[in-house]
Design a protein around this motif. Structure first.
Motif, PDB file in Angstrom:
ATOM      1  N   PRO A  46       0.809  -1.229   0.000  1.00  0.00           N
ATOM      2  CA  PRO A  46       0.000   0.000   0.000  1.00  0.00           C
ATOM      3  C   PRO A  46       0.840   1.276   0.000  1.00  0.00           C
ATOM      4  N   ALA A  47       1.932   1.281   0.779  1.00  0.00           N
ATOM      5  CA  ALA A  47       2.789   2.466   0.826  1.00  0.00           C
ATOM      6  C   ALA A  47       3.493   2.682  -0.503  1.00  0.00           C
ATOM      7  N   ARG A 179       4.212  13.834   1.921  1.00  0.00           N
ATOM      8  CA  ARG A 179       3.467  14.901   2.587  1.00  0.00           C
ATOM      9  C   ARG A 179       3.780  14.959   4.083  1.00  0.00           C
ATOM     10  N   ASN A 180       5.084  14.917   4.354  1.00  0.00           N
ATOM     11  CA  ASN A 180       5.619  15.026   5.722  1.00  0.00           C
ATOM     12  C   ASN A 180       5.267  13.845   6.624  1.00  0.00           C
ATOM     13  N   VAL A 181       4.846  12.742   6.022  1.00  0.00           N
ATOM     14  CA  VAL A 181       4.585  11.518   6.785  1.00  0.00           C
ATOM     15  C   VAL A 181       5.577  10.455   6.328  1.00  0.00           C
ATOM     16  N   SER A 182       6.226   9.803   7.287  1.00  0.00           N
ATOM     17  CA  SER A 182       7.196   8.768   6.956  1.00  0.00           C
ATOM     18  C   SER A 182       6.487   7.409   6.934  1.00  0.00           C
ATOM     19  N   TYR A 183       6.519   6.753   5.759  1.00  0.00           N
ATOM     20  CA  TYR A 183       5.855   5.459   5.596  1.00  0.00           C
ATOM     21  C   TYR A 183       6.893   4.336   5.507  1.00  0.00           C
ATOM     22  N   CYS A 208      14.935   4.553   8.594  1.00  0.00           N
ATOM     23  CA  CYS A 208      13.632   5.007   9.064  1.00  0.00           C
ATOM     24  C   CYS A 208      13.820   5.843  10.318  1.00  0.00           C
ATOM     25  N   PRO A 209      12.903   6.776  10.587  1.00  0.00           N
ATOM     26  CA  PRO A 209      12.933   7.497  11.863  1.00  0.00           C
ATOM     27  C   PRO A 209      12.507   6.570  13.008  1.00  0.00           C
ATOM     28  N   ILE A 214       2.640   2.556   9.136  1.00  0.00           N
ATOM     29  CA  ILE A 214       2.404   1.375   8.280  1.00  0.00           C
ATOM     30  C   ILE A 214       1.076   1.644   7.575  1.00  0.00           C
ATOM     31  N   LYS A 215       1.129   1.879   6.284  1.00  0.00           N
ATOM     32  CA  LYS A 215      -0.092   2.233   5.567  1.00  0.00           C
ATOM     33  C   LYS A 215      -1.009   1.036   5.444  1.00  0.00           C
ATOM     34  N   GLY A 216      -2.299   1.254   5.730  1.00  0.00           N
ATOM     35  CA  GLY A 216      -3.294   0.206   5.600  1.00  0.00           C
ATOM     36  C   GLY A 216      -3.560  -0.123   4.146  1.00  0.00           C
TER      37      GLY A 216
END
Length: 218
Positions: A46-47, A179-183, A208-209, A214-216
């Protein structure tokens, strides 16, 4: 009798020479293709589908896969691992492999690029991938329909608790920002050449930070 003994000696020498020649070739082949272990790369589908618009029409994106295997890469010092051997699998095996590696073109390209260093046929290699995949227990948080924000150390602990023998540094995470989100986009798990978990080489690092999403699947 002397002629018989002489013939036996000649045959024995030829046999020893042949054995020595085969062992020499085998030894040279092994030394030319030193295999230290494998690295399995798992893609968080998904990510990846969110971050890479070119992949949105691939089967894994269209059918809502939670994750899929990118490849099982040999860790070797050999510079060129390409092979011209066939990557075609029997229909039943191809169907099983597609459950975790749905992109057939990607599977064929993977085999062409690494097949020369795994010392197996394509059928044996992909069977080995399936065996390792079946053995690997995935935390349920990675297959949920909804997205989950999680601490890196927490996810690492989940993996090590679910998989006996997997050391904390035998698994590494890779992330990308959107968009400022770490996936979380990829996971790498290290094995020795006998398929046992091991600590990853220093060349493999977590990127990773301390926490990420974890994208659904939806």
């Amino acid at each position: 009798m002397n002629k018989v003994n002489s013939l036996i000696k000649q045959q024995s020498l030829l046999l020893l020479f042949a054995i020595g020649f085969v062992l020499s070739i085998t030894s040279s082949f092994i030394h030319a293709n030193p295999l230290n272990g494998y690295v399995m790369e798992i893609q968080m589908t998904p990510a990846t589908c969110l971050l890479d618009a070119t992949k949105t029409k691939r089967r894994e994106c269209l059918e809502g896969y939670a994750l899929n295997i990118v490849g099982l890469y040999p860790e070797t010092t050999t510079a060129n691992c390409r092979t011209n051997s066939s990557a075609i699998l029997p229909p039943i095996q191809a169907k099983v492999v597609a459950s975790v590696m749905p992109n057939e073109t990607a599977r064929v390209n993977l085999w062409k690029n690494i097949g020369g260093c795994v010392l197996m046929t394509a059928s044996q290699y992909f069977r080995y991938v399936i065996n390792l995949a079946d053995r690997l227990n995935i935390p349920i948080v990675m297959t949920r329909q909804e997205s989950t924000h999680i601490q890196q150390n927490m996810l690492r602990t989940m993996f090590t608790k679910l998989n006996s023998g997997l050391p904390p540094q035998g698994i590494h995470f890779q992330c990308s920002s959107h968009r400022n989100v770490s996936y979380l986009t990829h996971i790498k798990i290290c094995y020795n050449k006998n398929g046992k978990y091991r600590t990853c080489p220093e060349t493999i690092e977590t990127k990773c930070p301390k926490s990420f999403v974890i994208k659904g699947s939806y």
